[in-house]
Design a protein around this motif. Sequence first.
Motif, PDB file in Angstrom:
ATOM      1  N   ALA A 105       0.965  -1.153   0.051  1.00 18.47           N
ATOM      2  CA  ALA A 105      -0.202   0.185   0.070  1.00 18.47           C
ATOM      3  C   ALA A 105       0.847   1.377  -0.157  1.00 18.47           C
ATOM      4  O   ALA A 105       1.221   1.832   1.036  1.00 18.47           O
ATOM      5  CB  ALA A 105      -1.012   0.047   1.294  1.00 18.47           C
ATOM      6  N   CYS A 110      -1.390   4.108  -0.009  1.00 16.66           N
ATOM      7  CA  CYS A 110      -1.387   4.511   1.285  1.00 16.66           C
ATOM      8  C   CYS A 110      -2.425   5.497   1.578  1.00 16.66           C
ATOM      9  O   CYS A 110      -3.011   5.493   2.538  1.00 16.66           O
ATOM     10  CB  CYS A 110      -0.015   4.627   1.735  1.00 16.66           C
ATOM     11  SG  CYS A 110       0.237   4.823   3.496  1.00 16.66           S
ATOM     12  N   PHE A 127       3.304  -0.183   4.165  1.00 15.17           N
ATOM     13  CA  PHE A 127       2.789   0.764   4.129  1.00 15.17           C
ATOM     14  C   PHE A 127       3.648   2.046   3.662  1.00 15.17           C
ATOM     15  O   PHE A 127       4.812   1.898   4.651  1.00 15.17           O
ATOM     16  CB  PHE A 127       1.819   1.171   5.237  1.00 15.17           C
ATOM     17  CG  PHE A 127       0.710   0.504   5.321  1.00 15.17           C
ATOM     18  CD1 PHE A 127      -0.728   0.683   5.119  1.00 15.17           C
ATOM     19  CD2 PHE A 127       0.995  -0.670   6.296  1.00 15.17           C
ATOM     20  CE1 PHE A 127      -1.487  -0.218   5.272  1.00 15.17           C
ATOM     21  CE2 PHE A 127      -0.262  -1.603   6.486  1.00 15.17           C
ATOM     22  CZ  PHE A 127      -1.319  -1.329   6.005  1.00 15.17           C
ATOM     23  N   GLN A 129       5.105   6.128   1.783  1.00 16.19           N
ATOM     24  CA  GLN A 129       4.906   7.256   0.668  1.00 16.19           C
ATOM     25  C   GLN A 129       6.153   7.428   0.087  1.00 16.19           C
ATOM     26  O   GLN A 129       7.035   8.524   0.542  1.00 16.19           O
ATOM     27  CB  GLN A 129       4.432   8.604   1.787  1.00 16.19           C
ATOM     28  CG  GLN A 129       2.882   8.466   2.123  1.00 16.19           C
ATOM     29  CD  GLN A 129       1.720   8.232   1.136  1.00 16.19           C
ATOM     30  OE1 GLN A 129       0.872   8.078   1.935  1.00 16.19           O
ATOM     31  NE2 GLN A 129       2.146   8.594   0.181  1.00 16.19           N
ATOM     32  N   PRO A 164       9.118   2.446   3.582  1.00 13.46           N
ATOM     33  CA  PRO A 164       7.954   1.546   3.993  1.00 13.46           C
ATOM     34  C   PRO A 164       8.077   1.234   5.511  1.00 13.46           C
ATOM     35  O   PRO A 164       9.148   1.026   5.897  1.00 13.46           O
ATOM     36  CB  PRO A 164       7.606   0.799   3.099  1.00 13.46           C
ATOM     37  CG  PRO A 164       8.994   0.206   2.552  1.00 13.46           C
ATOM     38  CD  PRO A 164       9.865   1.501   2.558  1.00 13.46           C
ATOM     39  N   ALA A 170       2.792  -0.220  11.523  1.00 16.55           N
ATOM     40  CA  ALA A 170       1.567   0.649  11.111  1.00 16.55           C
ATOM     41  C   ALA A 170       0.522   0.562  12.296  1.00 16.55           C
ATOM     42  O   ALA A 170      -0.107   1.527  12.681  1.00 16.55           O
ATOM     43  CB  ALA A 170       0.976   0.246   9.769  1.00 16.55           C
TER      44      ALA A 170
END
Length: 257
Positions: A105, A110, A127, A129, A164, A170
């Motif tokens: 993701a 994400c 997860f 960005q 990530p 997370a």
Amino acid sequence: MPRYLVVQAPEDGVRLITLQRPEALNALCTELLAELAAELESAERDPATLAVVLTGSRKAFAAGADIREMAERDLVGILNDPRVAHWQRIASFAKPLIAAVNGFALGGGCELVMCADIVIAGEDARFGQPEINLGIIPGAGGTQRLLRAVGKPLAMQMVLTGDPITARQAQQAGLVSELTQPELAVERALQVAASIARKAPLAVRLAKEALLKAGDTDLATGLRFERHAFTLLAGTVDRDEGIRAFQEKRPAHFLGQ
């Protein structure tokens, strides 16, 4: 008929939407986002849909934006990007949205996870960005929602390094509500959605709105909204049914009234 989505008709009040672009690890092209926004708007209008589960594949929930599509856009194309409107439509979905996440993701994936209200993740989920690696930053709410979800230090690390985090990290940070075995993520998300779908629909909608207010307004404004919503619900048929059911020790049968 959507090209990049598989949609299951509502069952027990829950609609299941699966991202279906396996050749690109469910990368979020403009057409996919448009289809998802339209499908959520359809779910919004459908009285038989009380909650929605959104998922991808075992390998990837969504691996990010469509890089080839991005590369074809010049500055004018970016300024007039139709995806902005699609993202706004997705983020404004008012009914409960539960994400079942396996695999990657990343980037827009994400950001799509962060549009959900509840996130059930398989233990193999990742997860991130990674936009900084392309010389850009998240552009669909990643800098804003991520900081609110996981706090400044971790958000800064994720966005500035592009690295990530694991599903367990997370969950510890507050981005994920529950971990499960990868093969059970969708099943568990459907269970959670079905539980919500059995509750009073008006109360669910106002509860979601009140909780979102907590992140968007100051405490005094949020408390005023909560009290107003509480008062509105006090005059509903479902509130009377809920109290009677509790007193009679039986399941409540809510009507959305």
